[in-house]
Write a protein that holds these residues in place. Structure first.
Motif, PDB file in Angstrom:
ATOM      1  N   ARG A 224      22.943 -48.178 -12.485  1.00  0.00           N
ATOM      2  CA  ARG A 224      21.519 -49.108 -12.888  1.00  0.00           C
ATOM      3  C   ARG A 224      21.360 -49.989 -11.942  1.00  0.00           C
ATOM      4  O   ARG A 224      21.649 -51.890 -11.841  1.00  0.00           O
ATOM      5  N   ILE A 225      20.568 -49.393 -11.015  1.00  0.00           N
ATOM      6  CA  ILE A 225      20.622 -50.945  -9.631  1.00  0.00           C
ATOM      7  C   ILE A 225      19.219 -51.371  -9.323  1.00  0.00           C
ATOM      8  O   ILE A 225      18.263 -50.773 -10.169  1.00  0.00           O
ATOM      9  N   ILE A 226      19.068 -52.742  -9.391  1.00  0.00           N
ATOM     10  CA  ILE A 226      18.012 -53.744  -9.774  1.00  0.00           C
ATOM     11  C   ILE A 226      17.504 -54.077  -8.618  1.00  0.00           C
ATOM     12  O   ILE A 226      18.112 -54.538  -8.211  1.00  0.00           O
ATOM     13  N   LEU A 227      16.839 -54.671  -8.349  1.00  0.00           N
ATOM     14  CA  LEU A 227      15.513 -55.086  -6.780  1.00  0.00           C
ATOM     15  C   LEU A 227      15.398 -56.085  -7.934  1.00  0.00           C
ATOM     16  O   LEU A 227      14.125 -56.282  -8.524  1.00  0.00           O
TER      17      LEU A 227
ATOM     18  N   ARG B 299      22.944 -54.320 -12.359  1.00  0.00           N
ATOM     19  CA  ARG B 299      21.913 -54.746 -13.290  1.00  0.00           C
ATOM     20  C   ARG B 299      23.407 -55.768 -14.218  1.00  0.00           C
ATOM     21  O   ARG B 299      22.574 -57.745 -14.332  1.00  0.00           O
ATOM     22  N   ARG B 300      24.242 -55.560 -13.995  1.00  0.00           N
ATOM     23  CA  ARG B 300      25.073 -56.208 -15.099  1.00  0.00           C
ATOM     24  C   ARG B 300      25.634 -57.834 -14.442  1.00  0.00           C
ATOM     25  O   ARG B 300      26.597 -57.783 -15.186  1.00  0.00           O
ATOM     26  N   ARG B 301      25.679 -57.509 -12.795  1.00  0.00           N
ATOM     27  CA  ARG B 301      26.207 -58.922 -12.125  1.00  0.00           C
ATOM     28  C   ARG B 301      25.403 -60.086 -12.213  1.00  0.00           C
ATOM     29  O   ARG B 301      24.360 -59.913 -12.922  1.00  0.00           O
ATOM     30  N   ALA B 302      26.201 -61.156 -12.447  1.00  0.00           N
ATOM     31  CA  ALA B 302      25.678 -62.929 -12.401  1.00  0.00           C
ATOM     32  C   ALA B 302      24.292 -62.744 -11.621  1.00  0.00           C
ATOM     33  O   ALA B 302      23.859 -61.787 -11.092  1.00  0.00           O
TER      34      ALA B 302
END
Lengths: 117, 204
Positions: free
Chosen positions: A18-21, A41-44
């Motif tokens: 779940r990687i996001i730009l 995605r789940r990181r701050a």
């Protein structure tokens, strides 16, 4: 579509994780500054990220420009690996020419034009 | 339909929603089950009017946008696949080159070792030769030395033999005593370190 299972497994890495730009906010009070960042995605929002692929300064400079820096190769790499993109990033990349122009950018421009006319 | 609902809401606000007006002010973030705030009890929200034409156009734009973005993603993916394959190929090539390089270096090393071995053998032969020559010389000089010593000893013996003729033995003891008594030489004097007689000490 893909040559072998091994290769496609490699490229589904970003989707599984779940990687996001997205934009990570920095700067200080009354002075925002965004980093274009590849993160889980789940990181701050402003927390640890995987890679920094550019920046966006929303405050206009002396020429009246709001500057955006973009690492095009990096973005291609991550999009090819299945990373998602948030709306603001999609809009800015659309304006920059890497992705197509976002429908809402066009619609917003039309609405503005109608209002001013 | 939306317009009708809006009218109904305006006419009888409390009719349509059955919640209690207010029991107690809610502190913090409001939850789904909390009652409405005092200030918002009589609030009627009008729905956002949607332009149908704009919506149609926007939806079509969205479908095209998604298609294009998906196509772009696939293109980037294909690029990465190609890069990966090229990388694997380059690895293979480099492996082949590495083995060739390795064998070449081995051969070079062997040649160098052979050359050094030849040089070493020559050197050792030379050294051996020198050694044997040196030992021969040593033996020769040793022999000469011994010969010289022998000759010297022989000379000494000869001289002694000559001198022994004037030695005093038991046979000619009496004769020598007589001769010595006859001799008038005086040895009663002192000499310095150089062997010179100190004349004052000579007694007459």
């Amino acid at each position: 579509m893909f040559v072998c299972f091994q290769v496609s497994a490699l490229f589904r890495e970003a989707v599984k994780r779940r990687i996001i730009l997205r934009f990570a906010l920095g700067g200080c009070t009354n002075r925002p500054f965004y980093k274009l960042v590849v993160a889980n995605r789940r990181r701050a929002r402003d927390g640890p990220y995987i890679e920094n692929l550019g920046s966006y300064d929303p405050m206009p400079n002396s020429e009246g420009e709001r500057l955006v820096a973009v690492n095009v190769n990096g973005i291609k790499r991550w999009l090819g690996s299945g990373a998602e993109v948030t709306l603001p990033v999609a809009k800015i990349l659309g304006l920059g020419g890497i992705l197509p122009l976002h429908p809402m950018s066009i619609t917003a421009a039309e609405r503005k034009r109608r209002k001013s006319a | 339909m939306a317009a009708l609902l809006a009218v109904a809401r305006r006419l009888s606000p409390t009719l349509l929603h059955q919640e209690p007006t207010f029991v107690q002010a809610v502190r913090g973030r409001k939850r789904r089950t909390d009652p409405k705030a005092k200030s918002k009890v009589d609030l009627i929200r009008d729905p956002i009017l949607i332009d149908a034409v704009e919506t149609l156009v926007l939806n079509e734009r969205y479908t095209w946008y998604k298609v294009i973005v998906e196509a772009l993603r696939r293109e980037f993916r294909a690029e990465r696949v190609k890069q990966y394959q090229q990388h694997l190929l380059s690895l293979q090539n480099s492996a082949k080159e590495d083995t060739e390089e390795y064998s070449r270096l081995l051969a070079e090393n062997a040649a160098e070792n052979a050359r050094l071995a030849r040089a070493r053998v020559e050197r050792l032969v030379e050294e051996q030769k020198e050694k044997t020559e040196q030992t021969l010389l040593n033996m020769k000089s040793q022999a000469e030395k011994e010969e010289a010593e022998r000759k010297e000893r022989e000379e000494q013996v000869k001289v002694l033999k000559e001198e022994s003729k004037s030695f005093i033995t038991f046979e000619n003891l009496d004769e020598c005593i007589e001769e010595a008594l006859k001799d008038d030489k005086c040895y009663n004097f002192a000499i310095n370190r150089k062997g010179q007689i100190i004349k004052r000490t000579r007694s007459q």
